[in-house]
Design a protein around this motif. Structure first.
Motif, short mmCIF file in Angstrom:
data_model
loop_
_atom_site.label_atom_id
_atom_site.label_comp_id
_atom_site.label_asym_id
_atom_site.label_seq_id
_atom_site.Cartn_x
_atom_site.Cartn_y
_atom_site.Cartn_z
N VAL A 1 -0.79 -10.15 -7.86
CA VAL A 1 -1.30 -10.73 -6.63
C VAL A 1 -1.75 -9.60 -5.71
N PRO A 2 -2.95 -9.74 -5.12
CA PRO A 2 -3.39 -8.71 -4.18
C PRO A 2 -2.47 -8.65 -2.96
N ASN A 3 -1.63 -7.62 -2.91
CA ASN A 3 -0.66 -7.46 -1.84
C ASN A 3 -0.41 -5.95 -1.71
N CYS A 4 -1.00 -5.37 -0.70
CA CYS A 4 -0.96 -3.90 -0.56
C CYS A 4 0.45 -3.34 -0.54
N LYS A 5 1.33 -3.96 0.21
CA LYS A 5 2.69 -3.43 0.34
C LYS A 5 3.41 -3.46 -1.01
N ASN A 6 3.34 -4.58 -1.71
CA ASN A 6 3.99 -4.71 -3.00
C ASN A 6 3.34 -3.81 -4.05
N ASN A 7 2.01 -3.78 -4.07
CA ASN A 7 1.32 -2.97 -5.07
C ASN A 7 1.55 -1.48 -4.84
N SER A 8 1.66 -1.05 -3.60
CA SER A 8 1.98 0.35 -3.31
C SER A 8 3.36 0.71 -3.85
#
Length: 83
Positions: free
Chosen positions: A36-43
């Motif tokens: 899922v596009p989610n900057c915090k989680n993907n970082s």
């Protein structure tokens, strides 16, 4: 294939759906997974994967991408799948 990228792929596989390890014609590695596009989680995911890779090497040419399911085929089309 070296131990660093293998271990990075294992960690990446634990954290995303449909993880794939690819290589391009220049020998650069790509870890590409569905998420899922989610900057915090993907970082957080990228940080964990890089921490695992850097246990085994100080330097590597790797790109980590987390993309929606519908984008995955387009992003991986021109790369050679290793795992």
């Amino acid at each position: 294939m070296d131990k660093a990228i293998e271990e990075g792929f294992k960690k990446f596989s634990e954290l995303v759906e449909k993880a794939g390890l690819f290589i391009d014609e220049d020998g650069a590695y790509f870890l590409i997974g569905v998420g899922v596009p989610n900057c915090k989680n993907n970082s957080r995911i990228v940080e964990q994967v890089l921490n695992e890779i850097y246990k085994y090497t100080d330097e590597i040419n790797v790109t980590i991408l987390i993309v929606p399911e519908n984008v995955y085929p387009e992003v991986t089309a021109k790369l050679k799948k290793i795992m």
